[in-house]
Structure formats: structure tokens, C-alpha cells
Design a protein around this motif. Sequence first.
Motif, PDB file in Angstrom:
ATOM      1  N   VAL A  32       0.840  -1.201   0.000  1.00  0.00           N
ATOM      2  CA  VAL A  32       0.000   0.000   0.000  1.00  0.00           C
ATOM      3  C   VAL A  32       0.873   1.249   0.000  1.00  0.00           C
ATOM      4  O   VAL A  32       0.611   2.207  -0.747  1.00  0.00           O
ATOM      5  CB  VAL A  32      -0.966  -0.019   1.207  1.00  0.00           C
ATOM      6  N   ALA A  33       1.932   1.249   0.818  1.00  0.00           N
ATOM      7  CA  ALA A  33       2.829   2.403   0.864  1.00  0.00           C
ATOM      8  C   ALA A  33       3.508   2.635  -0.488  1.00  0.00           C
ATOM      9  O   ALA A  33       3.601   3.774  -0.962  1.00  0.00           O
ATOM     10  CB  ALA A  33       3.883   2.209   1.952  1.00  0.00           C
ATOM     11  N   LEU A  34       3.970   1.570  -1.125  1.00  0.00           N
ATOM     12  CA  LEU A  34       4.631   1.725  -2.423  1.00  0.00           C
ATOM     13  C   LEU A  34       3.669   2.205  -3.509  1.00  0.00           C
ATOM     14  O   LEU A  34       4.046   3.019  -4.362  1.00  0.00           O
ATOM     15  CB  LEU A  34       5.293   0.416  -2.832  1.00  0.00           C
ATOM     16  N   VAL A  35       2.442   1.731  -3.474  1.00  0.00           N
ATOM     17  CA  VAL A  35       1.454   2.202  -4.450  1.00  0.00           C
ATOM     18  C   VAL A  35       1.171   3.688  -4.235  1.00  0.00           C
ATOM     19  O   VAL A  35       1.115   4.471  -5.193  1.00  0.00           O
ATOM     20  CB  VAL A  35       0.160   1.366  -4.362  1.00  0.00           C
ATOM     21  N   LEU A  36       1.018   4.098  -2.972  1.00  0.00           N
ATOM     22  CA  LEU A  36       0.764   5.514  -2.697  1.00  0.00           C
ATOM     23  C   LEU A  36       1.959   6.388  -3.084  1.00  0.00           C
ATOM     24  O   LEU A  36       1.782   7.469  -3.646  1.00  0.00           O
ATOM     25  CB  LEU A  36       0.422   5.704  -1.225  1.00  0.00           C
ATOM     26  N   LEU A  37       3.169   5.923  -2.800  1.00  0.00           N
ATOM     27  CA  LEU A  37       4.360   6.701  -3.165  1.00  0.00           C
ATOM     28  C   LEU A  37       4.520   6.807  -4.674  1.00  0.00           C
ATOM     29  O   LEU A  37       4.872   7.868  -5.200  1.00  0.00           O
ATOM     30  CB  LEU A  37       5.603   6.072  -2.549  1.00  0.00           C
ATOM     31  N   THR A  38       4.245   5.728  -5.375  1.00  0.00           N
ATOM     32  CA  THR A  38       4.343   5.758  -6.832  1.00  0.00           C
ATOM     33  C   THR A  38       3.273   6.651  -7.439  1.00  0.00           C
ATOM     34  O   THR A  38       3.543   7.426  -8.363  1.00  0.00           O
ATOM     35  CB  THR A  38       4.226   4.334  -7.396  1.00  0.00           C
ATOM     36  N   THR A  39       2.074   6.571  -6.911  1.00  0.00           N
ATOM     37  CA  THR A  39       0.988   7.423  -7.396  1.00  0.00           C
ATOM     38  C   THR A  39       1.309   8.897  -7.165  1.00  0.00           C
ATOM     39  O   THR A  39       1.080   9.740  -8.035  1.00  0.00           O
ATOM     40  CB  THR A  39      -0.335   7.052  -6.707  1.00  0.00           C
ATOM     41  N   TYR A  40       1.850   9.209  -5.990  1.00  0.00           N
ATOM     42  CA  TYR A  40       2.237  10.594  -5.705  1.00  0.00           C
ATOM     43  C   TYR A  40       3.314  11.062  -6.675  1.00  0.00           C
ATOM     44  O   TYR A  40       3.246  12.173  -7.198  1.00  0.00           O
ATOM     45  CB  TYR A  40       2.733  10.727  -4.265  1.00  0.00           C
ATOM     46  N   ALA A  41       4.309  10.212  -6.907  1.00  0.00           N
ATOM     47  CA  ALA A  41       5.402  10.596  -7.800  1.00  0.00           C
ATOM     48  C   ALA A  41       4.905  10.818  -9.224  1.00  0.00           C
ATOM     49  O   ALA A  41       5.348  11.744  -9.906  1.00  0.00           O
ATOM     50  CB  ALA A  41       6.489   9.528  -7.775  1.00  0.00           C
ATOM     51  N   LEU A  42       3.991   9.983  -9.679  1.00  0.00           N
ATOM     52  CA  LEU A  42       3.470  10.150 -11.039  1.00  0.00           C
ATOM     53  C   LEU A  42       2.590  11.383 -11.166  1.00  0.00           C
ATOM     54  O   LEU A  42       2.583  12.041 -12.204  1.00  0.00           O
ATOM     55  CB  LEU A  42       2.690   8.901 -11.455  1.00  0.00           C
ATOM     56  N   SER A  43       1.856  11.720 -10.123  1.00  0.00           N
ATOM     57  CA  SER A  43       0.938  12.856 -10.231  1.00  0.00           C
ATOM     58  C   SER A  43       1.630  14.194  -9.995  1.00  0.00           C
ATOM     59  O   SER A  43       1.188  15.214 -10.519  1.00  0.00           O
ATOM     60  CB  SER A  43      -0.222  12.692  -9.242  1.00  0.00           C
ATOM     61  N   HIS A  44       2.696  14.221  -9.208  1.00  0.00           N
ATOM     62  CA  HIS A  44       3.367  15.482  -8.900  1.00  0.00           C
ATOM     63  C   HIS A  44       4.703  15.653  -9.607  1.00  0.00           C
ATOM     64  O   HIS A  44       5.302  16.731  -9.546  1.00  0.00           O
ATOM     65  CB  HIS A  44       3.579  15.605  -7.386  1.00  0.00           C
ATOM     66  N   GLY A  45       5.218  14.608 -10.227  1.00  0.00           N
ATOM     67  CA  GLY A  45       6.458  14.716 -10.966  1.00  0.00           C
ATOM     68  C   GLY A  45       7.711  14.699 -10.110  1.00  0.00           C
ATOM     69  O   GLY A  45       8.787  15.016 -10.584  1.00  0.00           O
ATOM     70  N   ARG A  46       7.582  14.358  -8.850  1.00  0.00           N
ATOM     71  CA  ARG A  46       8.749  14.274  -7.972  1.00  0.00           C
ATOM     72  C   ARG A  46       8.473  13.245  -6.881  1.00  0.00           C
ATOM     73  O   ARG A  46       7.334  12.946  -6.562  1.00  0.00           O
ATOM     74  CB  ARG A  46       9.092  15.613  -7.344  1.00  0.00           C
ATOM     75  N   TYR A  47       9.551  12.712  -6.318  1.00  0.00           N
ATOM     76  CA  TYR A  47       9.434  11.739  -5.239  1.00  0.00           C
ATOM     77  C   TYR A  47       9.491  12.438  -3.890  1.00  0.00           C
ATOM     78  O   TYR A  47      10.064  13.522  -3.758  1.00  0.00           O
ATOM     79  CB  TYR A  47      10.574  10.714  -5.318  1.00  0.00           C
ATOM     80  N   LEU A  48       8.919  11.802  -2.893  1.00  0.00           N
ATOM     81  CA  LEU A  48       9.027  12.313  -1.535  1.00  0.00           C
ATOM     82  C   LEU A  48      10.425  12.006  -1.000  1.00  0.00           C
ATOM     83  O   LEU A  48      10.951  10.920  -1.201  1.00  0.00           O
ATOM     84  CB  LEU A  48       7.967  11.667  -0.637  1.00  0.00           C
ATOM     85  N   GLN A  49      11.015  12.950  -0.301  1.00  0.00           N
ATOM     86  CA  GLN A  49      12.379  12.809   0.214  1.00  0.00           C
ATOM     87  C   GLN A  49      12.358  12.665   1.734  1.00  0.00           C
ATOM     88  O   GLN A  49      11.515  13.246   2.408  1.00  0.00           O
ATOM     89  CB  GLN A  49      13.211  14.042  -0.156  1.00  0.00           C
ATOM     90  N   GLY A  50      13.277  11.891   2.282  1.00  0.00           N
ATOM     91  CA  GLY A  50      13.459  11.808   3.725  1.00  0.00           C
ATOM     92  C   GLY A  50      12.443  10.969   4.472  1.00  0.00           C
ATOM     93  O   GLY A  50      12.233  11.174   5.667  1.00  0.00           O
ATOM     94  N   ILE A  51      11.804  10.018   3.799  1.00  0.00           N
ATOM     95  CA  ILE A  51      10.792   9.214   4.483  1.00  0.00           C
ATOM     96  C   ILE A  51      11.289   7.798   4.778  1.00  0.00           C
ATOM     97  O   ILE A  51      10.497   6.889   4.984  1.00  0.00           O
ATOM     98  CB  ILE A  51       9.483   9.155   3.672  1.00  0.00           C
TER      99      ILE A  51
END
Length: 109
Positions: A32-51
Amino acid sequence: MDDKKNLPTKEPVKYATPMQRLWAWVGVVYMVALVLLTTYALSHGRYLQGIGSLMVSPALAGLGGSAILRYRQGMGKGGLAACVLIAGGCFVLVGLNLIQGIPILLAQL
């Protein structure tokens, strides 16, 4: 009579052990975490840092739960003291990682 010889035999159902169920739930949390992180990265064009601390927390919770399950099944070495030490340390680290990681995550959203 020949028809009965060719019928497949049913094997008995083998249910998962509590340890297998525990780690299956840890795997579900990671997926679930990986799906949410991938979805966020695809929709915003950047990855979350420091998590990283947030990503370690499910594994630590699973390790603490494993120590408790092994003690309850009588397979834990070291007795109750080792179980409390390992599980307590894991759950304290989960809490510290969540306290550190959640503000970092919220600052980026």
C-alpha cells in the motif's frame, strides 16, 4: 469403476501460521505504501524525500510481533526478558521513527 480411479484427490487444507499471517500483513502495508508513493510521484512529478524512517517502521513492528509470537509458541530463546527487550526496543523505535517521519512527510505534501 474406472471413472473413480481418475478422480483427483483433495489434499487437506493447510492454514497459514500466525507468523506467516503477521509477515503477510507487513507485506500488505509495504505494498500500500509503495502504491501511494508511486501514485504521488506520477501525479506530482517528484518523489518524496526523507521518508526512510517511515518505510522502516512496518518491518520493525513485524520484528517486535515476531518476538512476541515466538515467545508465546515456546520457541523464543532467552525467555521473557529477551522477548520484552526485543519487542520493546522494536516498538520504541517504531514510535521514534513515526515521530520523526510524519512531520517530514506532511511538510512535503
